[in-house]
Motif scaffolding. Structure first.
Motif, PDB file in Angstrom:
ATOM      1  N   MET A  25       0.824  -1.198   0.000  1.00 50.37           N
ATOM      2  CA  MET A  25       0.000   0.000   0.000  1.00 50.37           C
ATOM      3  C   MET A  25       0.865   1.258   0.000  1.00 50.37           C
ATOM      4  N   THR A  26       1.956   1.229   0.766  1.00 48.86           N
ATOM      5  CA  THR A  26       2.870   2.369   0.789  1.00 48.86           C
ATOM      6  C   THR A  26       3.515   2.565  -0.581  1.00 48.86           C
ATOM      7  N   ALA A  27       3.970   1.443  -1.159  1.00 49.49           N
ATOM      8  CA  ALA A  27       4.592   1.526  -2.486  1.00 49.49           C
ATOM      9  C   ALA A  27       3.587   2.010  -3.530  1.00 49.49           C
ATOM     10  N   ALA A  65       1.628   6.174  -7.105  1.00 50.72           N
ATOM     11  CA  ALA A  65       0.542   7.075  -7.493  1.00 50.72           C
ATOM     12  C   ALA A  65       1.021   8.521  -7.515  1.00 50.72           C
ATOM     13  N   LEU A  66       1.829   8.895  -6.521  1.00 48.46           N
ATOM     14  CA  LEU A  66       2.384  10.251  -6.497  1.00 48.46           C
ATOM     15  C   LEU A  66       3.300  10.484  -7.690  1.00 48.46           C
ATOM     16  N   MET A  67       4.088   9.446  -8.017  1.00 53.85           N
ATOM     17  CA  MET A  67       4.961   9.557  -9.190  1.00 53.85           C
ATOM     18  C   MET A  67       4.139   9.710 -10.465  1.00 53.85           C
ATOM     19  N   SER A  70       0.285   0.110 -12.419  1.00 54.62           N
ATOM     20  CA  SER A  70       1.310  -0.197 -11.425  1.00 54.62           C
ATOM     21  C   SER A  70       0.700  -0.586 -10.086  1.00 54.62           C
ATOM     22  N   ILE A  71      -0.330   0.128  -9.667  1.00 51.22           N
ATOM     23  CA  ILE A  71      -0.956  -0.175  -8.384  1.00 51.22           C
ATOM     24  C   ILE A  71      -1.611  -1.551  -8.419  1.00 51.22           C
ATOM     25  N   VAL A  72      -2.361  -1.831  -9.469  1.00 53.00           N
ATOM     26  CA  VAL A  72      -3.083  -3.102  -9.565  1.00 53.00           C
ATOM     27  C   VAL A  72      -2.114  -4.279  -9.601  1.00 53.00           C
ATOM     28  N   ILE A  98      -2.044  -7.125  -6.690  1.00 49.79           N
ATOM     29  CA  ILE A  98      -2.403  -8.499  -7.058  1.00 49.79           C
ATOM     30  C   ILE A  98      -1.264  -9.458  -6.721  1.00 49.79           C
ATOM     31  N   GLY A  99      -0.039  -9.017  -6.928  1.00 46.23           N
ATOM     32  CA  GLY A  99       1.101  -9.880  -6.633  1.00 46.23           C
ATOM     33  C   GLY A  99       1.167 -10.281  -5.170  1.00 46.23           C
ATOM     34  N   VAL A 100       1.053  -9.303  -4.275  1.00 43.84           N
ATOM     35  CA  VAL A 100       1.138  -9.613  -2.848  1.00 43.84           C
ATOM     36  C   VAL A 100      -0.090 -10.374  -2.378  1.00 43.84           C
TER      37      VAL A 100
END
Length: 318
Positions: free
Chosen positions: A241-243, A248-250, A284-286, A290-292
């Motif tokens: 979530m932090t990543a 998202a900011l990037m 990138s978020i999805v 999904i990976g974790v």
């Protein structure tokens, strides 16, 4: 024999010594003799439970010989290599002592320190861990151990003392609590810590390894730290979530930059800005989440199958 459940009550002994065995066949006779001497000198009734984790060096043959010669020795042979902590779990489930000492088979856990551990179990202390104040390991092994515990502590938000490991004395109350934990992923220090029983640490000497070599390379230790973190902590989810927030900011910064370029006339293709922002932000978020989540789902899948934590193939007690 499918195992993982305690056997019917047997005569209670003062001390059970549980030893997972892998790759140290020639150490076992010396181990049994030294453990026997120190516990007999302390006037303690005892048993030594040697758990062969499908060792490739014919350790089971030596365990059978020792069991024939020493009434106090009991051997368990697992059907395959289930891992050190599963082997310890098997030994704990079959132990009969009021106090259980867990130690490695390579004699780096010094048998003569067992009375030191037992003496520290006074008052309301239920767990005594041996602190290896002067480790007789190579620089690489000590560094790998320290990195493993630091990585594990960071991933589980827990402080670990890298000078302690499995070598310790555990009361029957603690052992019964551990036997009642059904999860398939086993890591003794973390399970013991979870019980919350009062724990003491005592300095103990650390012996040289005279046979074989450790099966835990730095890569395997770090891999195990990640596996344990997935089993015992939700921090990887919080890290994702932090990543995701950082990404998202990037993505927002890239979108602003794209708008600036568009407004200055550098970009003339309609829809370019929205496409770039969407791909970076959503994709990138999805993918990360999904990976974790997939890793945790795999762990849940393993748990719900309810397979035994180990299989006992042979038992010298029967």
């Amino acid at each position: 024999m499918i195992d993982g459940i305690n056997e019917p009550p047997a005569p209670v002994l003062d001390v059970s010594v549980v030893v997972p065995v892998y790759g140290c066949r020639n150490c076992l006779e010396d181990l049994v003799d030294r453990v026997g001497r120190v516990l007999q000198a302390a006037s303690r009734s005892y048993e030594i439970v040697l758990v062969d984790d499908n060792s490739p060096d014919q350790s089971w043959t030596r365990i059978n010989e020792l069991s024939d010669r020493h009434e106090a020795v009991r051997g368990l042979r697992l059907s395959r290599n289930f891992g050190q902590h599963a082997a310890i779990t098997a030994g704990l489930a079959h132990s009969r002592g009021e106090t259980v000492v867990v130690m490695d088979c390579d004699l780096q856990d010094v048998p003569e320190e067992i009375p030191t551990l037992l003496a520290a179990m006074t008052g309301d202390v239920e767990v005594v861990l041996g602190q290896r104040v002067d480790r007789q390991d190579s620089w690489a092994k000590r560094t790998g151990s320290m990195l493993f515990y630091r990585a594990l502590g960071w991933l589980t938000d827990t402080r670990y003392d890298h000078t302690t490991a499995n070598f310790g004395a555990y009361s029957r109350k603690v052992v019964d609590a551990l036997n009642g934990m059904d999860e398939s992923d086993r890591f003794l220090p973390l399970l013991v810590r979870w019980t919350g029983f009062n724990t003491a640490k005592v300095p103990v000497s650390h012996g040289l390894r005279t046979e074989g070599k450790s099966g835990y390379s730095l890569g395997k230790l770090l891999q195990m730290a990640g596996r344990i973190a997935l089993s015992f902590s939700d921090k990887p989810l919080r890290l994702v979530m932090t990543a995701a927030l950082m990404i998202a900011l990037m993505a927002a910064a890239i979108a602003v930059f794209s708008v600036y370029r568009y407004s200055s006339g550098d970009i003339r293709v309609a829809g370019f800005t929205s496409i770039i922002a969407s791909i970076w932000l959503v994709g990138s978020i999805v993918m990360a989440c999904i990976g974790v989540l997939g890793l945790y789902l795999g762990k849940v899948h393993g748990e719900v199958k309810r397979r035994p934590r180990y299989l006992v193939w042979q038992d010298t007690w029967k």
